[in-house]
Design an enzyme around this catalytic site. Structure first.
Site, short mmCIF file in Angstrom:
data_model
loop_
_atom_site.label_atom_id
_atom_site.label_comp_id
_atom_site.label_asym_id
_atom_site.label_seq_id
_atom_site.Cartn_x
_atom_site.Cartn_y
_atom_site.Cartn_z
N ASP A 52 69.69 54.89 46.83
CA ASP A 52 69.62 55.61 48.23
C ASP A 52 69.58 54.84 49.32
O ASP A 52 68.86 54.00 49.80
CB ASP A 52 68.23 56.21 48.32
CG ASP A 52 67.95 57.50 47.19
OD1 ASP A 52 68.65 58.51 47.26
OD2 ASP A 52 67.30 57.40 46.33
N MET A 54 69.55 54.48 53.32
CA MET A 54 68.96 55.49 54.33
C MET A 54 69.08 54.49 55.57
O MET A 54 68.71 53.25 55.56
CB MET A 54 67.49 55.57 54.05
CG MET A 54 67.37 56.35 52.71
SD MET A 54 65.63 56.97 52.69
CE MET A 54 65.63 57.52 51.01
N GLY A 160 64.80 61.66 52.31
CA GLY A 160 64.09 60.23 52.99
C GLY A 160 63.25 59.74 52.33
O GLY A 160 62.79 58.73 52.62
N PHE A 161 62.64 60.48 51.43
CA PHE A 161 61.46 59.82 50.56
C PHE A 161 61.42 60.17 48.98
O PHE A 161 61.59 61.30 48.93
CB PHE A 161 60.06 60.00 51.07
CG PHE A 161 60.00 59.70 52.75
CD1 PHE A 161 59.55 58.23 52.87
CD2 PHE A 161 60.40 60.48 53.67
CE1 PHE A 161 59.60 57.92 54.07
CE2 PHE A 161 60.27 59.91 55.08
CZ PHE A 161 59.94 58.59 55.29
N GLY A 195 62.25 65.48 43.22
CA GLY A 195 61.13 66.13 42.65
C GLY A 195 61.68 66.54 41.10
O GLY A 195 60.79 67.28 40.32
C1 DX5 Z 1 65.09 61.22 48.52
C2 DX5 Z 1 66.28 60.62 47.39
C3 DX5 Z 1 65.57 60.62 46.11
C4 DX5 Z 1 64.44 60.02 45.69
C5 DX5 Z 1 64.13 61.06 44.58
O1 DX5 Z 1 65.75 61.40 49.66
O2 DX5 Z 1 67.47 60.96 47.69
O3 DX5 Z 1 67.01 60.07 45.38
O4 DX5 Z 1 64.86 58.78 45.16
O5 DX5 Z 1 62.95 60.47 44.43
P1 DX5 Z 1 61.80 61.34 43.17
O6 DX5 Z 1 62.68 61.64 42.16
O7 DX5 Z 1 60.71 60.52 43.20
O8 DX5 Z 1 61.73 62.83 44.12
ZN ZN Z 2 69.08 60.38 46.47
#
Ligand code: DX5
Ligand code: ZN
Length: 249
Positions: A52, A54, A160-161, A195
């Site tokens: 990811d 960002m 984002g997270f 998720g």
């Molecule tokens: C969020 C990221 C995801 C994140 C998913 O913006 O794009 O790739 O790592 O994390 P989990 O699997 O914990 O939701």
């Molecule tokens: Zn991602």
């Protein structure tokens, strides 16, 4: 197993129709950033390693960029799945393809210029081209553009997270994409991100997803490698029996 063998920078043909095992892509966002090589090694057997990127502009978070991706590339054979949550991917995305990323995904909402030209540039640089849609972005306006892309990343959280709750209402978007693939109108691998865990992966697989990104469900587990295997089993058991387009490793 049928389908196209793909991985490790292999410039094999684009996805074909055929049965495919679910692809699991652990997201290193939930790993220890001081030990990224160890994080890759901890998920040996994973299909893709999801990274990811960002920029603190497109999303309100800052992670890592091209030098770190290059370092990860040197430290693992797992194909890198770079998810660019950055402004102006037209300018930056090709660098990730040139660095050896297997798949480079840009956000539809961030593209400034011609999305088809961007896909062509990514492919010319040796990567698959991916297009991601935020939860609020509908699929239909992008359906024609997606003919030029190899992967579709349906966000199942706001980007984002890590560690957010799965948005089950995104399954209509996944199903709609699956219908376009089944009808032969698209050949994208359908990827879901956000998720995904043992409690949600079956629903996403039933809706028609091929590839499952999982951060906290993998790196929050005592045994990340076992977590990948468990997720793959759950997805495979839930996948509809209809043909999936897809890449297999
Ligand atoms: C969020 C990221 C995801 C994140 C998913 O913006 O794009 O790739 O790592 O994390 P989990 O699997 O914990 O939701
Ligand atoms: Zn991602």
């Amino acid at each position: 197993m049928t389908g196209v063998t793909a991985g490790r920078g292999d410039p094999s043909p684009l996805p074909t129709l055929g049965p495919v095992q679910p692809l699991i892509a652990p997201s290193i966002l939930s790993a220890d950033f001081a030990r990224l090589a160890d994080a890759a090694a901890a998920v040996r057997g994973a299909d893709w390693l999801h990274i990811d990127v960002m920029d603190n502009h497109f999303v309100p978070n800052l992670t890592l960029g091209l030098p770190v991706v290059k370092a990860i590339r040197r430290s693992t054979d797992i194909p890198l799945d770079c998810h660019l949550m950055i402004d102006d991917p037209d300018r930056w995305a090709v660098g990730y393809a040139e660095a050896g990323a297997y798949n480079v995904t840009v956000h539809a909402e961030a593209i400034v210029g011609d999305p088809v030209a961007l896909a062509k540039n990514l492919r010319a640089a040796g990567a698959r081209a991916g297009l991601s849609l935020k939860p609020g972005t509908p699929l239909e306006p992008w359906a024609d553009v997606l003919r030029h892309y190899d992967t579709l990343l349906v966000m199942t959280v706001e980007p984002g997270f890590g560690g957010q709750s799965f948005m089950a209402d995104m399954m209509d978007k996944v199903s709609a994409a699956r219908r376009l693939v089944s009808a032969g109108e698209l050949t994208v691998v359908i990827e879901v991100d956000g998720g995904i865990g043992e409690d949600t992966i079956a629903e996403a697989a039933q809706a028609g997803a091929d590839c499952f990104v999982a951060g906290s469900a993998v790196y929050g587990a005592a045994d990340p490698q076992a977590a990948v295997a468990a997720l793959r089993r759950l997805a495979a058991a839930a996948q509809p029996s209809t043909s999936h387009s897809g890449i297999t490793n």
